[in-house]
Design a protein around this motif. Structure first.
Motif, short mmCIF file in Angstrom:
data_model
loop_
_atom_site.label_atom_id
_atom_site.label_comp_id
_atom_site.label_asym_id
_atom_site.label_seq_id
_atom_site.Cartn_x
_atom_site.Cartn_y
_atom_site.Cartn_z
N GLU A 1 50.66 56.79 45.42
CA GLU A 1 51.21 56.93 46.79
C GLU A 1 52.74 56.81 46.79
O GLU A 1 53.42 57.54 47.49
CB GLU A 1 50.64 55.84 47.71
N ILE A 2 53.26 55.86 45.99
CA ILE A 2 54.72 55.65 45.99
C ILE A 2 55.45 56.89 45.46
O ILE A 2 56.30 57.44 46.16
CB ILE A 2 55.12 54.37 45.21
N PRO A 3 55.12 57.37 44.23
CA PRO A 3 55.82 58.58 43.76
C PRO A 3 55.65 59.78 44.69
O PRO A 3 56.60 60.53 44.91
CB PRO A 3 55.20 58.87 42.39
N GLU A 4 54.46 59.91 45.30
CA GLU A 4 54.25 61.04 46.21
C GLU A 4 55.13 60.95 47.45
O GLU A 4 55.58 61.96 47.97
CB GLU A 4 52.77 61.13 46.61
N ASN A 5 55.40 59.71 47.90
CA ASN A 5 56.25 59.53 49.08
C ASN A 5 57.74 59.68 48.75
O ASN A 5 58.55 59.95 49.64
CB ASN A 5 55.99 58.17 49.72
N ILE A 6 58.08 59.48 47.48
CA ILE A 6 59.49 59.63 47.07
C ILE A 6 59.82 61.10 46.80
O ILE A 6 60.92 61.57 47.09
CB ILE A 6 59.78 58.79 45.79
N ARG A 7 58.85 61.83 46.27
CA ARG A 7 59.08 63.20 45.78
C ARG A 7 59.82 64.12 46.77
O ARG A 7 60.73 64.84 46.36
CB ARG A 7 57.75 63.82 45.34
N PRO A 8 59.46 64.12 48.06
CA PRO A 8 60.16 65.04 48.97
C PRO A 8 61.67 64.80 49.04
O PRO A 8 62.42 65.70 49.43
CB PRO A 8 59.52 64.74 50.35
N TYR A 9 62.12 63.59 48.67
CA TYR A 9 63.54 63.25 48.77
C TYR A 9 64.28 63.44 47.45
O TYR A 9 65.49 63.32 47.38
CB TYR A 9 63.70 61.79 49.22
N LEU A 10 63.53 63.71 46.37
CA LEU A 10 64.12 63.73 45.02
C LEU A 10 65.22 64.77 44.85
O LEU A 10 66.20 64.53 44.15
CB LEU A 10 63.04 64.02 43.99
N MET B 1 55.27 52.25 36.40
CA MET B 1 55.85 53.31 35.57
C MET B 1 55.51 54.71 36.11
O MET B 1 56.25 55.66 35.88
CB MET B 1 55.37 53.14 34.11
N LYS B 2 54.42 54.81 36.91
CA LYS B 2 54.05 56.11 37.52
C LYS B 2 55.21 56.66 38.33
O LYS B 2 55.49 57.86 38.33
CB LYS B 2 52.85 55.93 38.45
N MET B 3 55.87 55.74 39.06
CA MET B 3 57.00 56.10 39.91
C MET B 3 58.15 56.65 39.05
O MET B 3 58.75 57.67 39.37
CB MET B 3 57.41 54.80 40.63
N HIS B 4 58.42 55.99 37.91
CA HIS B 4 59.50 56.43 37.01
C HIS B 4 59.17 57.79 36.40
O HIS B 4 60.00 58.70 36.39
CB HIS B 4 59.70 55.41 35.87
N LEU B 5 57.95 57.93 35.88
CA LEU B 5 57.58 59.16 35.18
C LEU B 5 57.59 60.36 36.13
O LEU B 5 57.97 61.46 35.74
CB LEU B 5 56.20 58.99 34.52
N ASP B 6 57.18 60.11 37.38
CA ASP B 6 57.18 61.20 38.35
C ASP B 6 58.61 61.70 38.62
O ASP B 6 58.81 62.90 38.82
CB ASP B 6 56.54 60.73 39.67
N VAL B 7 59.57 60.79 38.59
CA VAL B 7 60.97 61.19 38.76
C VAL B 7 61.40 62.08 37.59
O VAL B 7 61.96 63.16 37.78
CB VAL B 7 61.89 59.94 38.85
N TYR B 8 61.10 61.63 36.35
CA TYR B 8 61.50 62.43 35.17
C TYR B 8 60.87 63.82 35.19
O TYR B 8 61.48 64.80 34.79
CB TYR B 8 61.11 61.70 33.87
N LYS B 9 59.62 63.88 35.67
CA LYS B 9 58.91 65.17 35.67
C LYS B 9 59.46 66.11 36.74
O LYS B 9 59.35 67.32 36.62
CB LYS B 9 57.42 64.95 35.96
N PHE C 1 66.91 55.35 46.89
CA PHE C 1 65.85 55.40 47.91
C PHE C 1 65.48 53.99 48.36
O PHE C 1 65.39 53.08 47.53
CB PHE C 1 64.57 56.05 47.32
N LEU C 2 65.22 53.83 49.67
CA LEU C 2 64.62 52.59 50.15
C LEU C 2 63.11 52.83 50.19
O LEU C 2 62.67 53.87 50.70
CB LEU C 2 65.12 52.26 51.56
N LEU C 3 62.35 51.89 49.65
CA LEU C 3 60.89 52.02 49.68
C LEU C 3 60.38 51.09 50.78
O LEU C 3 60.55 49.87 50.70
CB LEU C 3 60.29 51.61 48.33
N GLN C 4 59.79 51.68 51.80
CA GLN C 4 59.40 50.90 52.98
C GLN C 4 58.58 49.66 52.64
O GLN C 4 57.63 49.74 51.84
CB GLN C 4 58.60 51.80 53.94
N LYS D 1 58.23 56.48 52.85
CA LYS D 1 57.05 55.85 53.48
C LYS D 1 56.39 54.83 52.56
O LYS D 1 56.42 54.95 51.34
CB LYS D 1 56.02 56.93 53.81
N PHE D 2 55.74 53.84 53.14
CA PHE D 2 55.07 52.80 52.35
C PHE D 2 53.97 53.39 51.47
O PHE D 2 53.21 54.27 51.91
CB PHE D 2 54.47 51.73 53.26
N GLY D 3 53.90 52.90 50.26
CA GLY D 3 52.82 53.30 49.36
C GLY D 3 52.24 52.07 48.69
O GLY D 3 52.96 51.09 48.44
#
Ligand SMILES: [Zn+2]
Length: 286
Positions: free
Chosen positions: A139-148, A78-86, A154-157, A131-133
């Motif tokens: 790590e996963i939300p941080e690696n997605i954020r630059p592309y948001l 859910m960290k990955m989801h919440l980071d997107v909403y934020k 997104f493909l997650l490595q 990038k892989f997290g």
């Protein structure tokens, strides 16, 4: 009209069943969430198959991930989801799954960012490889954020795929588009050739996208040999005439020009005329 919470719950369950039926998740994989108001998110629980969830098993959390309601625990992703909403406006749904063709590209380390199919260029632009997290960490939300900012899929490595949208069906359909694109791309690779569109062709497609009124600011475009194409400027003239219109005009022109020695036809028009004549002849002898 705004959807009720109960409608949102039913939508999530519907999307979960589709993801499971499509073979995009195994066992307890995948997670889905919907933001039902500014600070409240409905999400799937950890440890349950998406194929058999019921709406009362969903959990309500706030944007900090604290549980507000529900008897199960929220998904660890859910960290990955919440980071997107934020970090991105106008996004109210997130879908995460492991669709096999998309995930195959994610495992092979290949982004789906080349200009290949008009539907993808119009709808998504392209799909980056993040990038892989380590699962369930930041790590996963941080690696997605630059592309948001620009991307919505997104493909997650070495992991899977993530899609986001204004509602849960938009996020789901984006995942569906990604997976079909990955499958087609895979088949073309097996056949030994992936033709990339030309820069002019891509610009014409992007022009159509702009005419649809789609967001041109936050749009990633796609890549031709390392060069990113994201604007339609300098696109060649687009001729929206259908070949049927062209054919009618040609006939009209041919009719008017009966007193002239020659008429000018394109090869396409000539083929169309000959085809029509041959069809008529064949019908005559039926
Ligand atoms: Zn996953």
């Amino acid at each position: 009209m705004e959807k009720t919470e109960s409608q949102h719950r039913n939508d999530i369950i519907d999307v979960c069943k589709r993801i499971h039926a499509n073979g995009w998740v195994a066992a307890n994989d995948g997670n889905v969430s919907v933001r039902i108001n500014q600070n409240t998110v409905l999400c799937t629980p950890t440890g349950f198959s998406k194929g058999y969830l019921t709406s009362d098993q969903l959990i309500k959390v706030n944007l900090d991930g604290e549980k507000i309601e529900g008897f199960l625990q929220p998904s660890s992703e859910m960290k990955m989801h919440l980071d997107v909403y934020k970090n991105k406006e106008n996004i109210n749904a997130v879908v995460h799954a492991h669709p096999p063709f998309s995930t195959g590209f994610a495992v092979a380390g290949i982004a789906l960012d080349e200009c290949i199919m008009p539907e993808i260029i119009i709808g998504l632009g392209s799909i980056p490889l993040t990038k892989f997290g380590t699962p369930s960490t930041m790590e996963i939300p941080e690696n997605i954020r630059p592309y948001l900012k620009d991307y919505s899929v997104f493909l997650l490595q070495n992991h899977g795929a993530l899609s986001i949208g204004g509602d849960v069906y938009q996020a789901y359909y984006r995942m569906e588009s990604l997976e079909l694109f990955a499958k087609i791309n895979f088949i073309a690779r097996l056949l030994g050739k992936v033709n990339i569109l030309s820069e002019n062709e891509v610009k014409k497609v992007i022009k159509i996208r702009e005419q649809f009124g789609l967001d041109t600011e936050n749009y990633p475009g796609c890549r031709i040999d390392g060069k990113v194409i994201k604007k339609a400027d300098e696109a060649g003239n687009i001729n929206f005439e259908s070949s049927r219109d062209k054919f009618d005009k040609t006939i009209e022109y041919a009719d008017k020009s009966r007193y002239f020695d020659k008429i000018v036809l394109t090869k396409e028009m000539l083929v169309e005329i000959i085809t029509a004549v041959v069809k008529n002849v064949l019908n005559y002898y039926k």
